[in-house]
Scaffold this motif. Structure first.
Motif, PDB file in Angstrom:
ATOM      1  N   VAL A   1       0.884  -1.157  -0.012  1.00 19.49           N
ATOM      2  CA  VAL A   1      -0.059   0.057   0.027  1.00 19.49           C
ATOM      3  C   VAL A   1       1.032   1.260  -0.052  1.00 19.49           C
ATOM      4  CG1 VAL A   1      -1.946   1.136   1.106  1.00 19.49           C
ATOM      5  CG2 VAL A   1      -1.812  -1.291   1.420  1.00 19.49           C
ATOM      6  N   ALA A   2       0.531   2.207  -0.798  1.00 19.10           N
ATOM      7  CA  ALA A   2       1.229   3.418  -0.741  1.00 19.10           C
ATOM      8  C   ALA A   2       0.989   4.234   0.345  1.00 19.10           C
ATOM      9  CB  ALA A   2       0.844   4.320  -2.056  1.00 19.10           C
ATOM     10  N   GLN A   3       1.885   4.813   0.953  1.00 18.05           N
ATOM     11  CA  GLN A   3       2.025   5.706   2.324  1.00 18.05           C
ATOM     12  C   GLN A   3       2.703   7.091   2.217  1.00 18.05           C
ATOM     13  OE1 GLN A   3       3.227   3.592   5.617  1.00 18.05           O
ATOM     14  NE2 GLN A   3       5.179   3.298   4.940  1.00 18.05           N
ATOM     15  N   ASP A   4       2.707   7.560   1.048  1.00 12.28           N
ATOM     16  CA  ASP A   4       3.249   9.012   0.748  1.00 12.28           C
ATOM     17  C   ASP A   4       2.325   9.957   1.482  1.00 12.28           C
ATOM     18  OD1 ASP A   4       5.672   7.832  -0.307  1.00 12.28           O
ATOM     19  OD2 ASP A   4       5.239   8.330  -2.128  1.00 12.28           O
ATOM     20  N   GLY A   5       2.524  10.940   2.096  1.00  9.54           N
ATOM     21  CA  GLY A   5       1.735  11.982   2.542  1.00  9.54           C
ATOM     22  C   GLY A   5       0.817  11.312   3.500  1.00  9.54           C
ATOM     23  N   PRO A   6       0.231  12.447   4.705  1.00 10.49           N
ATOM     24  CA  PRO A   6      -0.477  12.058   5.593  1.00 10.49           C
ATOM     25  C   PRO A   6      -1.646  11.506   5.470  1.00 10.49           C
ATOM     26  CG  PRO A   6      -0.064  14.582   5.049  1.00 10.49           C
ATOM     27  CD  PRO A   6       0.558  13.953   4.224  1.00 10.49           C
ATOM     28  N   LEU A   7      -2.435  11.857   4.294  1.00  7.96           N
ATOM     29  CA  LEU A   7      -3.855  10.957   3.734  1.00  7.96           C
ATOM     30  C   LEU A   7      -3.272   9.546   3.541  1.00  7.96           C
ATOM     31  CD1 LEU A   7      -6.681  10.892   3.305  1.00  7.96           C
ATOM     32  CD2 LEU A   7      -6.436  11.450   1.120  1.00  7.96           C
ATOM     33  N   ARG A   8      -2.411   9.383   2.744  1.00 11.39           N
ATOM     34  CA  ARG A   8      -2.032   7.723   2.320  1.00 11.39           C
ATOM     35  C   ARG A   8      -1.447   7.163   3.642  1.00 11.39           C
ATOM     36  NH1 ARG A   8       0.386   8.151  -3.728  1.00 11.39           N
ATOM     37  NH2 ARG A   8      -1.603   8.514  -4.725  1.00 11.39           N
ATOM     38  N   TRP A   9      -0.818   7.843   4.508  1.00 11.74           N
ATOM     39  CA  TRP A   9      -0.362   7.092   5.425  1.00 11.74           C
ATOM     40  C   TRP A   9      -1.304   6.674   6.605  1.00 11.74           C
ATOM     41  CZ3 TRP A   9      -0.341   7.419  10.884  1.00 11.74           C
ATOM     42  CH2 TRP A   9       0.650   6.584  11.621  1.00 11.74           C
ATOM     43  N   THR A  10      -2.403   7.651   7.058  1.00 10.82           N
ATOM     44  CA  THR A  10      -3.518   7.418   7.716  1.00 10.82           C
ATOM     45  C   THR A  10      -4.099   6.272   7.035  1.00 10.82           C
ATOM     46  OG1 THR A  10      -3.565   9.401   8.592  1.00 10.82           O
ATOM     47  CG2 THR A  10      -5.488   8.457   8.822  1.00 10.82           C
ATOM     48  N   ARG A  11      -4.586   6.352   5.623  1.00  8.26           N
ATOM     49  CA  ARG A  11      -5.329   5.334   4.996  1.00  8.26           C
ATOM     50  C   ARG A  11      -4.536   4.047   5.029  1.00  8.26           C
ATOM     51  NH1 ARG A  11      -7.877   6.891  -0.573  1.00  8.26           N
ATOM     52  NH2 ARG A  11      -5.896   7.693  -0.723  1.00  8.26           N
ATOM     53  N   SER A  12      -3.459   3.979   4.872  1.00  4.88           N
ATOM     54  CA  SER A  12      -2.565   2.570   4.995  1.00  4.88           C
ATOM     55  C   SER A  12      -2.740   1.886   6.318  1.00  4.88           C
ATOM     56  CB  SER A  12      -1.328   2.845   4.432  1.00  4.88           C
ATOM     57  OG  SER A  12      -0.403   3.423   5.597  1.00  4.88           O
ATOM     58  N   ARG A  13      -2.761   2.806   7.376  1.00  3.62           N
ATOM     59  CA  ARG A  13      -2.593   2.064   8.751  1.00  3.62           C
ATOM     60  C   ARG A  13      -4.370   1.474   9.078  1.00  3.62           C
ATOM     61  NH1 ARG A  13       1.833   3.584   7.480  1.00  3.62           N
ATOM     62  NH2 ARG A  13       3.376   3.340   8.891  1.00  3.62           N
ATOM     63  N   LEU A  14      -5.300   2.401   8.638  1.00  3.94           N
ATOM     64  CA  LEU A  14      -6.888   1.691   8.442  1.00  3.94           C
ATOM     65  C   LEU A  14      -6.979   0.610   7.893  1.00  3.94           C
ATOM     66  CD1 LEU A  14      -8.334   5.025   8.595  1.00  3.94           C
ATOM     67  CD2 LEU A  14      -8.089   3.747  10.784  1.00  3.94           C
ATOM     68  N   LEU A  15      -6.267   0.763   6.618  1.00  2.00           N
ATOM     69  CA  LEU A  15      -6.506  -0.431   5.681  1.00  2.00           C
ATOM     70  C   LEU A  15      -5.778  -1.686   6.369  1.00  2.00           C
ATOM     71  CD1 LEU A  15      -7.385  -1.762   3.148  1.00  2.00           C
ATOM     72  CD2 LEU A  15      -5.402  -0.955   2.060  1.00  2.00           C
ATOM     73  N   ALA A  16      -4.711  -1.712   6.901  1.00  2.00           N
ATOM     74  CA  ALA A  16      -4.080  -2.718   7.638  1.00  2.00           C
ATOM     75  C   ALA A  16      -4.746  -3.577   8.647  1.00  2.00           C
ATOM     76  CB  ALA A  16      -2.649  -2.377   8.276  1.00  2.00           C
ATOM     77  N   TRP A  17      -5.347  -2.776   9.344  1.00  2.00           N
ATOM     78  CA  TRP A  17      -6.333  -3.269  10.427  1.00  2.00           C
ATOM     79  C   TRP A  17      -7.542  -3.735   9.717  1.00  2.00           C
ATOM     80  CZ3 TRP A  17      -4.769  -4.845  14.816  1.00  2.00           C
ATOM     81  CH2 TRP A  17      -3.853  -4.298  15.554  1.00  2.00           C
ATOM     82  N   GLY A  18      -8.116  -3.096   8.963  1.00  2.00           N
ATOM     83  CA  GLY A  18      -9.467  -3.810   8.161  1.00  2.00           C
ATOM     84  C   GLY A  18      -9.239  -5.081   7.377  1.00  2.00           C
ATOM     85  N   ASP A  19      -8.166  -4.871   6.710  1.00  2.00           N
ATOM     86  CA  ASP A  19      -7.687  -6.071   5.754  1.00  2.00           C
ATOM     87  C   ASP A  19      -7.036  -7.356   6.782  1.00  2.00           C
ATOM     88  OD1 ASP A  19      -6.334  -7.336   3.225  1.00  2.00           O
ATOM     89  OD2 ASP A  19      -4.971  -7.406   4.513  1.00  2.00           O
ATOM     90  N   LEU A  20      -6.711  -7.002   7.884  1.00  2.00           N
ATOM     91  CA  LEU A  20      -6.484  -8.129   8.777  1.00  2.00           C
ATOM     92  C   LEU A  20      -7.521  -8.970   9.115  1.00  2.00           C
ATOM     93  CD1 LEU A  20      -4.550  -9.705  10.770  1.00  2.00           C
ATOM     94  CD2 LEU A  20      -4.895  -8.145  12.338  1.00  2.00           C
ATOM     95  N   VAL A  21      -8.629  -8.212   9.542  1.00  2.00           N
ATOM     96  CA  VAL A  21      -9.834  -8.740   9.802  1.00  2.00           C
ATOM     97  C   VAL A  21     -10.564  -9.589   8.722  1.00  2.00           C
ATOM     98  CG1 VAL A  21     -12.109  -8.315  10.703  1.00  2.00           C
ATOM     99  CG2 VAL A  21     -10.502  -7.267  11.874  1.00  2.00           C
ATOM    100  N   MET A  22     -10.540  -8.934   7.595  1.00  2.00           N
ATOM    101  CA  MET A  22     -11.180  -9.509   6.350  1.00  2.00           C
ATOM    102  C   MET A  22     -10.450 -10.702   5.813  1.00  2.00           C
ATOM    103  SD  MET A  22     -13.908  -7.651   6.488  1.00  2.00           S
ATOM    104  CE  MET A  22     -14.993  -8.176   4.792  1.00  2.00           C
ATOM    105  N   MET A  23      -9.001 -10.671   5.628  1.00  2.00           N
ATOM    106  CA  MET A  23      -8.083 -11.416   4.882  1.00  2.00           C
ATOM    107  C   MET A  23      -8.188 -12.651   5.818  1.00  2.00           C
ATOM    108  SD  MET A  23      -4.791 -11.338   2.623  1.00  2.00           S
ATOM    109  CE  MET A  23      -5.468 -10.447   1.712  1.00  2.00           C
ATOM    110  N   ARG A  24      -8.093 -12.714   7.277  1.00  2.00           N
ATOM    111  CA  ARG A  24      -8.173 -13.485   8.054  1.00  2.00           C
ATOM    112  C   ARG A  24      -9.174 -14.550   7.766  1.00  2.00           C
ATOM    113  NH1 ARG A  24     -10.059 -14.482  13.218  1.00  2.00           N
ATOM    114  NH2 ARG A  24      -8.883 -15.880  14.609  1.00  2.00           N
TER     115      ARG A  24
END
Length: 186
Positions: free
Chosen positions: A138-161
């Motif tokens: 996941v791209a994480q350049d800039g504050p929006l992408r950095w925040t989105r990448s962290r939220l995606l990491a937690w959401g993806d963990l639940v869904m992909m598990r």
């Protein structure tokens, strides 16, 4: 196994450190997530179930699939992948090597939701069975992408598990009833 949640789940240290095709498809600073699970089924059968992601998400269907249940039998021809086809609703297939791995990137709609994301799903031989290894970059350049990448990491963990456990269950069920299904009929 490493368990650095939310970035890894079920992955060995080697799996988490190894490069995957998805790692080369996201420009700039990247966040990598690796999810893995052992499957008591052949690499070929596990591969066929990974290709089913073109048909349905195999996660929480009430969220990802508008309440429709993901198929519980292999869809004939789903393992005949074609570059450009949709995978997991918001991804487009860019490369594959049957029966080993496929890689996809977010579509325009997917980029609006999640930003630039690439993922590789691999069916790897492991002893008498196999392993599913998934890398999400996941791209994480800039504050929006950095925040989105962290939220995606937690959401993806639940869904992909949930997704990986479902695919594991289906592949193992089929391995018990059909010991060597091999590639699908053309």
């Amino acid at each position: 196994m490493t368990m650095a949640l939310p970035l890894t789940w079920g992955a060995t240290r080697a799996e988490a450190r190894r490069p995957y095709a998805a790692d080369h498809l996201v420009d700039g600073t990247m966040l990598s997530m690796t999810r893995s699970i052992s499957v008591a089924a052949s690499q070929e059968l596990t591969w066929r179930w990974l290709c089913q992601i073109a048909v349905a998400p195999y996660s929480y269907d009430w969220i990802d699939n508008r309440g429709r249940r993901s198929p519980r039998t292999l869809t004939p021809g789903a393992d005949r992948l074609v570059p450009g086809q949709r995978m997991a609703v918001v991804f487009e297939l860019v490369a594959f090597e049957a029966p080993h791995h496929w890689t996809a990137i977010t579509t325009a709609a997917g980029r609006r939701l999640f930003g630039p994301v690439a993922m590789t799903y691999a069916a790897e031989p492991a002893g008498a069975g196999s392993r599913i290894v998934c890398r999400i970059s996941v791209a994480q350049d800039g504050p929006l992408r950095w925040t989105r990448s962290r939220l995606l990491a937690w959401g993806d963990l639940v869904m992909m598990r949930k997704q990986l456990r479902t695919l594991k269950w289906l592949a193992e069920r089929d391995a018990r009833t059909e010991p060597n299904p091999g590639p699908s009929a053309s």
